[in-house]
Design a protein around this motif. Structure first.
Motif, PDB file in Angstrom:
ATOM      1  N   ASP A   1       0.840  -1.185   0.000  1.00  0.00           N
ATOM      2  CA  ASP A   1       0.000   0.000   0.000  1.00  0.00           C
ATOM      3  C   ASP A   1       0.881   1.241   0.000  1.00  0.00           C
ATOM      4  O   ASP A   1       1.336   1.698   1.041  1.00  0.00           O
ATOM      5  CB  ASP A   1      -0.903  -0.026   1.236  1.00  0.00           C
ATOM      6  CG  ASP A   1      -1.860   1.153   1.270  1.00  0.00           C
ATOM      7  OD1 ASP A   1      -2.114   1.747   0.206  1.00  0.00           O
ATOM      8  OD2 ASP A   1      -2.330   1.490   2.372  1.00  0.00           O
ATOM      9  N   PHE A   2       1.155   1.742  -1.214  1.00  0.00           N
ATOM     10  CA  PHE A   2       1.834   3.035  -1.309  1.00  0.00           C
ATOM     11  C   PHE A   2       1.390   3.725  -2.587  1.00  0.00           C
ATOM     12  O   PHE A   2       0.927   3.087  -3.529  1.00  0.00           O
ATOM     13  CB  PHE A   2       3.360   2.904  -1.184  1.00  0.00           C
ATOM     14  CG  PHE A   2       4.141   2.584  -2.431  1.00  0.00           C
ATOM     15  CD1 PHE A   2       4.902   3.556  -3.062  1.00  0.00           C
ATOM     16  CD2 PHE A   2       4.172   1.297  -2.950  1.00  0.00           C
ATOM     17  CE1 PHE A   2       5.660   3.265  -4.182  1.00  0.00           C
ATOM     18  CE2 PHE A   2       4.927   0.990  -4.061  1.00  0.00           C
ATOM     19  CZ  PHE A   2       5.675   1.982  -4.687  1.00  0.00           C
ATOM     20  N   ASP A   3       1.465   5.017  -2.598  1.00  0.00           N
ATOM     21  CA  ASP A   3       1.009   5.821  -3.728  1.00  0.00           C
ATOM     22  C   ASP A   3       2.050   5.748  -4.832  1.00  0.00           C
ATOM     23  O   ASP A   3       2.861   6.655  -5.010  1.00  0.00           O
ATOM     24  CB  ASP A   3       0.772   7.252  -3.260  1.00  0.00           C
ATOM     25  CG  ASP A   3       0.289   8.166  -4.371  1.00  0.00           C
ATOM     26  OD1 ASP A   3       0.004   7.680  -5.494  1.00  0.00           O
ATOM     27  OD2 ASP A   3       0.212   9.387  -4.121  1.00  0.00           O
ATOM     28  N   VAL A   4       2.018   4.660  -5.577  1.00  0.00           N
ATOM     29  CA  VAL A   4       3.046   4.423  -6.593  1.00  0.00           C
ATOM     30  C   VAL A   4       2.959   5.448  -7.722  1.00  0.00           C
ATOM     31  O   VAL A   4       3.988   5.860  -8.256  1.00  0.00           O
ATOM     32  CB  VAL A   4       2.994   2.961  -7.108  1.00  0.00           C
ATOM     33  CG1 VAL A   4       1.745   2.689  -7.904  1.00  0.00           C
ATOM     34  CG2 VAL A   4       4.235   2.614  -7.910  1.00  0.00           C
ATOM     35  N   LEU A   5       1.764   5.895  -8.080  1.00  0.00           N
ATOM     36  CA  LEU A   5       1.663   6.906  -9.132  1.00  0.00           C
ATOM     37  C   LEU A   5       2.142   8.270  -8.639  1.00  0.00           C
ATOM     38  O   LEU A   5       2.766   9.015  -9.392  1.00  0.00           O
ATOM     39  CB  LEU A   5       0.243   6.977  -9.688  1.00  0.00           C
ATOM     40  CG  LEU A   5      -0.191   5.738 -10.483  1.00  0.00           C
ATOM     41  CD1 LEU A   5      -1.601   5.919 -11.026  1.00  0.00           C
ATOM     42  CD2 LEU A   5       0.779   5.425 -11.610  1.00  0.00           C
ATOM     43  N   GLY A   6       1.894   8.588  -7.379  1.00  0.00           N
ATOM     44  CA  GLY A   6       2.448   9.818  -6.802  1.00  0.00           C
ATOM     45  C   GLY A   6       3.966   9.763  -6.800  1.00  0.00           C
ATOM     46  O   GLY A   6       4.637  10.754  -7.134  1.00  0.00           O
ATOM     47  N   PHE A   7       4.511   8.590  -6.436  1.00  0.00           N
ATOM     48  CA  PHE A   7       5.960   8.385  -6.463  1.00  0.00           C
ATOM     49  C   PHE A   7       6.484   8.563  -7.893  1.00  0.00           C
ATOM     50  O   PHE A   7       7.461   9.289  -8.123  1.00  0.00           O
ATOM     51  CB  PHE A   7       6.298   6.990  -5.927  1.00  0.00           C
ATOM     52  CG  PHE A   7       7.719   6.570  -6.130  1.00  0.00           C
ATOM     53  CD1 PHE A   7       8.738   7.125  -5.377  1.00  0.00           C
ATOM     54  CD2 PHE A   7       8.036   5.614  -7.091  1.00  0.00           C
ATOM     55  CE1 PHE A   7      10.062   6.738  -5.573  1.00  0.00           C
ATOM     56  CE2 PHE A   7       9.340   5.222  -7.288  1.00  0.00           C
ATOM     57  CZ  PHE A   7      10.365   5.784  -6.528  1.00  0.00           C
ATOM     58  N   ALA A   8       5.822   7.932  -8.866  1.00  0.00           N
ATOM     59  CA  ALA A   8       6.264   8.022 -10.261  1.00  0.00           C
ATOM     60  C   ALA A   8       6.244   9.467 -10.757  1.00  0.00           C
ATOM     61  O   ALA A   8       7.168   9.904 -11.450  1.00  0.00           O
ATOM     62  CB  ALA A   8       5.396   7.132 -11.148  1.00  0.00           C
ATOM     63  N   LYS A   9       5.209  10.206 -10.403  1.00  0.00           N
ATOM     64  CA  LYS A   9       5.135  11.613 -10.826  1.00  0.00           C
ATOM     65  C   LYS A   9       6.301  12.421 -10.258  1.00  0.00           C
ATOM     66  O   LYS A   9       6.872  13.271 -10.950  1.00  0.00           O
ATOM     67  CB  LYS A   9       3.808  12.225 -10.391  1.00  0.00           C
ATOM     68  CG  LYS A   9       2.644  11.750 -11.224  1.00  0.00           C
ATOM     69  CD  LYS A   9       1.332  12.323 -10.722  1.00  0.00           C
ATOM     70  CE  LYS A   9       0.171  11.785 -11.536  1.00  0.00           C
ATOM     71  NZ  LYS A   9      -1.133  12.285 -11.040  1.00  0.00           N
ATOM     72  N   GLU A  10       6.655  12.137  -9.009  1.00  0.00           N
ATOM     73  CA  GLU A  10       7.800  12.847  -8.427  1.00  0.00           C
ATOM     74  C   GLU A  10       9.105  12.439  -9.098  1.00  0.00           C
ATOM     75  O   GLU A  10       9.991  13.270  -9.295  1.00  0.00           O
ATOM     76  CB  GLU A  10       7.857  12.634  -6.917  1.00  0.00           C
ATOM     77  CG  GLU A  10       6.820  13.448  -6.185  1.00  0.00           C
ATOM     78  CD  GLU A  10       7.176  13.690  -4.738  1.00  0.00           C
ATOM     79  OE1 GLU A  10       8.307  14.156  -4.464  1.00  0.00           O
ATOM     80  OE2 GLU A  10       6.314  13.394  -3.887  1.00  0.00           O
ATOM     81  N   VAL A  11       9.233  11.167  -9.443  1.00  0.00           N
ATOM     82  CA  VAL A  11      10.427  10.716 -10.175  1.00  0.00           C
ATOM     83  C   VAL A  11      10.489  11.426 -11.520  1.00  0.00           C
ATOM     84  O   VAL A  11      11.557  11.872 -11.947  1.00  0.00           O
ATOM     85  CB  VAL A  11      10.451   9.178 -10.346  1.00  0.00           C
ATOM     86  CG1 VAL A  11      11.574   8.755 -11.293  1.00  0.00           C
ATOM     87  CG2 VAL A  11      10.615   8.492  -8.991  1.00  0.00           C
TER      88      VAL A  11
END
Length: 116
Positions: free
Chosen positions: A13-23
């Protein structure tokens, strides 16, 4: 051009799309590529195993593929920044792997296919 592959344990459970956007924002800052050129695939695993199975730690692997030509220092800086960013997104015990790899300019092909 940067291709970002995010593999992770099932049910993590983690905001993988939020992470990807930051990357996608971080990549141009560190190596000079354009944000619009970043492409990410997220691949939740069906299963995972760490060691002999005694731990239930999650696993996250991030691979960033770049066209060859960036310095080792730039690639290392990107690895460190992405790892630190990942620490902020994953809030459960986990094992991380972040790797920046190079694609051979002479053998790599990317095609934008418009469909039929």
């Amino acid at each position: 051009m940067p291709q970002i592959l995010i593999d992770h344990s099932p049910g993590l459970d983690f905001d993988v799309l939020g992470f990807a956007k930051e990357v996608h924002q971080l990549v141009p800052e560190v190596i000079g590529a354009r944000t619009d050129d970043c492409k990410t695939l997220v691949r939740p695993a069906a299963q995972h195993l760490v060691g002999d199975g005694a731990t239930t730690d999650a696993v996250v692997f991030v691979e960033i593929k770049l066209l060859a030509g960036r310095s080792t220092e730039a690639r290392s800086a990107l690895t460190a920044r992405v790892t630190e960013l990942l620490r902020g997104y994953v809030r459960v015990p986990a094992e991380f792997c972040v790797e920046v790899t190079e694609l051979d300019r002479e053998t790599y092909v990317f095609v934008h296919h418009s469909g039929r």
